[in-house]
Design an enzyme around this catalytic site. Structure first.
Site, PDB file in Angstrom:
ATOM      1  N   SER A 138     -39.721  43.685  19.617  1.00  8.90           N
ATOM      2  CA  SER A 138     -40.616  44.815  19.789  1.00  8.90           C
ATOM      3  C   SER A 138     -41.618  44.882  18.635  1.00  8.90           C
ATOM      4  CB  SER A 138     -39.773  46.090  19.926  1.00  8.90           C
ATOM      5  OG  SER A 138     -40.546  47.182  20.312  1.00  8.90           O
ATOM      6  N   HIS A 180     -42.278  43.223  24.388  1.00  9.80           N
ATOM      7  CA  HIS A 180     -42.293  44.078  25.572  1.00  9.80           C
ATOM      8  C   HIS A 180     -43.369  45.138  25.376  1.00  9.80           C
ATOM      9  CE1 HIS A 180     -38.985  47.002  23.824  1.00  9.80           C
ATOM     10  NE2 HIS A 180     -40.062  46.947  23.065  1.00  9.80           N
TER      11      HIS A 180
END
EC number: 3.4.21.92
Length: 196
Positions: free
Chosen positions: A96, A121
């Site tokens: 992330s 993501h």
């Protein structure tokens, strides 16, 4: 509990907490969730080492599941602001927001240990506590802007198009060290303190 290291000096023994001792060797540990206190500590260390000697590399070891976008971008902005090169070494995982930080190291000096993982993501967000439709619309618009900003940074760092990053980050996209190297987020895989 933070380990303590004892060193012999000409004046006798001196003890340091392990992180202070690593800082003497220009090593910063970025571990755990990215949040404001952790980011402030990393930023302070980056600024300190750059002020101390901006001709020597700083070694940023990364093992994080990600976290706060604003805290992470503050670290990235500081890495780009200082003059010293920042080598990034991913151990464990950079997921992330961690991928944005780790891939923002100095090009040519972004490394990963062989069993570490990368994950990109789309950013997650909420309505900021508001339940009115207008609050939800404002939060959604902000989230889309944030996603585009992060995708732009990741695209620049990997040498990919924003469109490709957008597609790959639609869901959790996990990569091994070899896959991360091929993707372009790192420059080399490091094994036994040597490059693979």
């Amino acid at each position: 509990m933070i380990p303590v290291v004892i060193e012999q000096t000409s004046r006798g023994e001196r003890s340091y907490d392990i992180y202070s001792r690593l800082l003497k060797d220009r090593i910063i540990m970025l571990t755990g969730p990215v949040e404001d206190n952790m980011a402030n500590s990393v930023i302070a260390q980056l600024l300190f080492l750059d002020a101390q000697d901006n001709t020597k590399d700083i070694y940023l070891y990364v093992n994080t599941p990600g976290g706060s976008v604003s805290a992470g971008l503050a670290i990235v902005d500081t890495m780009n602001f200082i003059k010293a090169d920042v080598q990034t070494i991913v151990m464990g995982m950079a997921a992330s927001m961690g991928t944005v930080i780790a891939s923002s190291g100095t090009k040519g000096k972004r490394f990963m240990l062989p069993n570490a993982e990368y994950m990109i993501h789309q950013p997650m967000g909420g309505t900021g506590g508001g339940t009115q439709q207008t609050d939800m619309a404002i939060a959604a618009e902000h989230l889309l802007k944030t996603r585009h900003r992060l995708e732009k940074i990741l695209a620049q760092n990997a040498g990919k198009t924003i469109k490709q990053i957008h597609k790959d980050a639609e869901r959790d996209y996990w990569m091994s060290a070899e896959e991360t190297l091929t993707y372009g987020f790192i420059d080399e895989i490091m094994e036994n303190n040597e490059l693979k």
